[in-house]
Write a protein that holds these residues in place. Structure first.
Motif, short mmCIF file in Angstrom:
data_model
loop_
_atom_site.label_atom_id
_atom_site.label_comp_id
_atom_site.label_asym_id
_atom_site.label_seq_id
_atom_site.Cartn_x
_atom_site.Cartn_y
_atom_site.Cartn_z
N ASP A 78 -6.83 -2.36 -2.28
CA ASP A 78 -5.61 -2.38 -3.08
C ASP A 78 -4.70 -3.45 -2.48
N SER A 79 -3.67 -3.82 -3.21
CA SER A 79 -2.74 -4.82 -2.69
C SER A 79 -1.89 -4.22 -1.59
N GLY A 80 -1.37 -5.07 -0.72
CA GLY A 80 -0.54 -4.59 0.36
C GLY A 80 -0.30 -5.66 1.40
N THR A 81 0.12 -5.23 2.60
CA THR A 81 0.44 -6.14 3.69
C THR A 81 -0.49 -5.86 4.87
N VAL A 82 -1.04 -6.93 5.44
CA VAL A 82 -1.92 -6.78 6.60
C VAL A 82 -1.06 -6.42 7.80
N VAL A 83 -1.32 -5.27 8.41
CA VAL A 83 -0.51 -4.81 9.55
C VAL A 83 -1.28 -4.86 10.86
N GLU A 84 -2.61 -4.92 10.80
CA GLU A 84 -3.39 -5.03 12.03
C GLU A 84 -4.57 -5.96 11.79
N LYS B 7 -6.47 -3.84 9.07
CA LYS B 7 -5.81 -2.68 8.49
C LYS B 7 -4.74 -3.17 7.53
N ILE B 8 -4.68 -2.53 6.34
CA ILE B 8 -3.73 -2.90 5.30
C ILE B 8 -2.83 -1.72 4.98
N ASP B 9 -1.50 -1.96 4.96
CA ASP B 9 -0.53 -0.96 4.52
C ASP B 9 -0.22 -1.27 3.05
N HIS B 10 -0.49 -0.29 2.17
CA HIS B 10 -0.31 -0.52 0.73
C HIS B 10 1.10 -0.22 0.23
N GLY B 11 2.00 0.16 1.11
CA GLY B 11 3.40 0.28 0.75
C GLY B 11 3.77 1.54 0.00
N ASN B 12 2.82 2.41 -0.29
CA ASN B 12 3.12 3.65 -1.01
C ASN B 12 2.66 4.87 -0.23
#
Length: 478
Positions: free
Chosen positions: A388-394, A407-412
């Motif tokens: 899913d879309s999101g921001t790469v955090v790791e 690791k991706i944080d999808h913000g929801n």
């Protein structure tokens, strides 16, 4: 008897047919004749209407031609109009100029008020230079001449410098042929050694000149230039004093400025356009139009001072060949079971072309030591896509257990982790879209074969990907 009756009947019939044909032809001829007469009458009427004004005017024209007075009354306005037009054209074509006068004497003629103003300003600059030198010696310059101009007609004109010289010649002051030294468009010195000074300045510029180049211009940075003319004798400065002034401050006034124009051809990169195709499998793509770079000519104006580049400015860009964009068709069709929803999150299977599962997450993946995610077997180098879309955090290289992982944080509240990559192609802080390639399948870290270890979590609590993709096989090591 029967034969005679038959012959009589046939004869009557033929007579009837002949009569009808003849009658019809006669009627058509009469109709055509009537129509022709009507058309001729109509055209005749129109012709009479068109010619009636001319016919009525003929007698009047005949009487006018017979009477000289009437003829003159007719021709005079035409002659007057033609004469006026010729006069206006002649007047407009006359060489109007300004006649310049000073002390009641005609100095010469100039083409415009602008030329006069510039010449007057030049004269005042020469006078000011003389006054400054005399003031330093405790003397004064008597100057009360004020040039003026009037509009007149004359064939020849003079330049600004010629008019300025003429004004000084009739001023009654002592004048001499000399050379003015202008710096930053201001008259600074007057010398009678103009030839020597010009030779000295040319020697300074010569090392920077390129006689073979038509795009190189050499000048002095401070607009240093020499102008020959007539100047007041009291304004002349000694040659040695002028050289000393020009050489002061390490010769700052003698700084040589070189302007060079350079034209180069540059390549224009092409754009890549992606067309999504719902009829093509996800992860597959093909190029349907190859990209072709374009070309353009770029004109630079390079500015040097004493050989040092101080400015590089683009003054013109001309496209020679526009680039052809590359067009890529990318599939978006997901196979059955490879897309799922959970709460507010929508996810796609991270390795869309492969469904082989070597191991699912344990029933309670949050207990230490339990298996935390699903292992998707695939050949090394297979693309791994963001679920899913999101921001790469790791982004961790060579973790002791997960190897290379992202690791991706999808913000929801949702987050996903992808491990054992052979390599990754994103960085911490990158924003990724669903279906974007983030890395490739490998066997780094604690792994016994090529696969993608895929974890899913909500508010930092792990859950099994099987809850999102229930159509995937329970286990398939084949």
């Amino acid at each position: 008897m029967l034969s005679e009756l038959l012959q009589s009947t046939v004869g009557d019939f033929l007579y009837y047919i002949g009569f009808q044909v003849e009658y019809t032809l006669v009627r058509l001829a009469r109709l055509l004749t009537a129509a022709t007469r009507w058309l001729l009458r109509t055209l005749g009427g129109l012709l009479v209407l068109a010619l009636r004004p001319a016919a009525l005017a003929l007698p009047e024209l005949r009487r006018t031609l017979r009477s000289p007075r009437r003829l003159a009354g007719l021709l005079l306005p035409l002659v007057a109009a033609a004469g006026t037009a010729a006069l206006v054209r002649t007047v407009l074509d006359l060489p109007y100029v300004l006649r310049v006068e000073a002390n009641g004497q005609v100095v010469g003629y100039v083409a415009s008020e602008t030329v006069f103003d510039n010449a007057r300003a030049d004269v005042l600059a020469r006078v000011r230079s003389a006054r400054e030198l005399l003031a330093a010696a405790g003397r004064q310059l008597d100057w009360d001449i004020e040039p003026s101009y009037t509009l007149t007609i004359h064939d020849g004109t003079m330049t600004e410098s010629e008019i300025a010289n003429g004004i000084l010649r009739i001023s009654g002051n002592k004048i001499t042929e000399a050379t003015a030294v202008y710096i930053d468009d201001e008259l600074r010195y007057v010398t009678t050694e103009g030839d020597h000074l010009r030779s000295y300045l040319n020697q300074i510029k010569r090392p920077w000149e390129d006689p073979t180049s038509q795009t190189t211009r050499v000048s002095f940075a401070h607009g240093l230039r020499l102008v020959d003319g007539v100047y007041l004798t009291d304004s002349v400065t000694g040659y040695g004093d002028i050289l000393a002034a020009l050489q002061a401050d390490d010769g700052a006034l003698q700084t040589v400025q070189v302007t060079r124009t350079v034209v180069e051809t540059q390549e224009i990169g092409y754009d890549t356009l992606t067309q999504e195709d719902p009829d093509m499998d996800f992860g597959k793509s093909e190029t349907i139009q190859a990209g072709v770079p374009g070309s353009q000519t770029v004109t630079h104006r390079l500015l040097y001072e004493n050989g040092v580049l101080i400015d590089d400015r683009v003054v013109a860009v001309e496209v020679q060949q526009a680039p052809t964009p590359e067009i890529i068709r990318r599939g978006t069709r997901l196979k059955s079971g490879m897309i799922g929803k959970l709460g507010t999150g929508t996810f796609i299977w991270p390795v869309p072309d492969y469904r082989s599962i070597s191991r699912w997450a344990d029933p309670n993946p949050n207990i230490p030591g339990h298996h935390r995610g699903v292992d998707i077997t695939a050949p090394a180098g297979t693309p791994i896509y963001a679920s899913d879309s999101g921001t790469v955090v790791e982004v961790v290289p060579m973790h002791y257990s997960w190897g290379n992982y992202v690791k991706i944080d999808h913000g929801n509240g949702y987050a996903t982790l992808y491990a054992h990559m052979s390599r990754y192609v994103v960085s911490v802080g990158d924003t990724v879209s669903q279906g974007q390639v983030i890395g490739y399948v490998g066997s780094t870290g604690d792994s016994t074969g090529n696969h993608c270890h895929f974890e899913m979590a909500y508010n930092d609590v792990l859950f099994s990907a099987r809850d999102v993709f229930p159509d995937m096989p329970i286990k398939n090591t084949g």
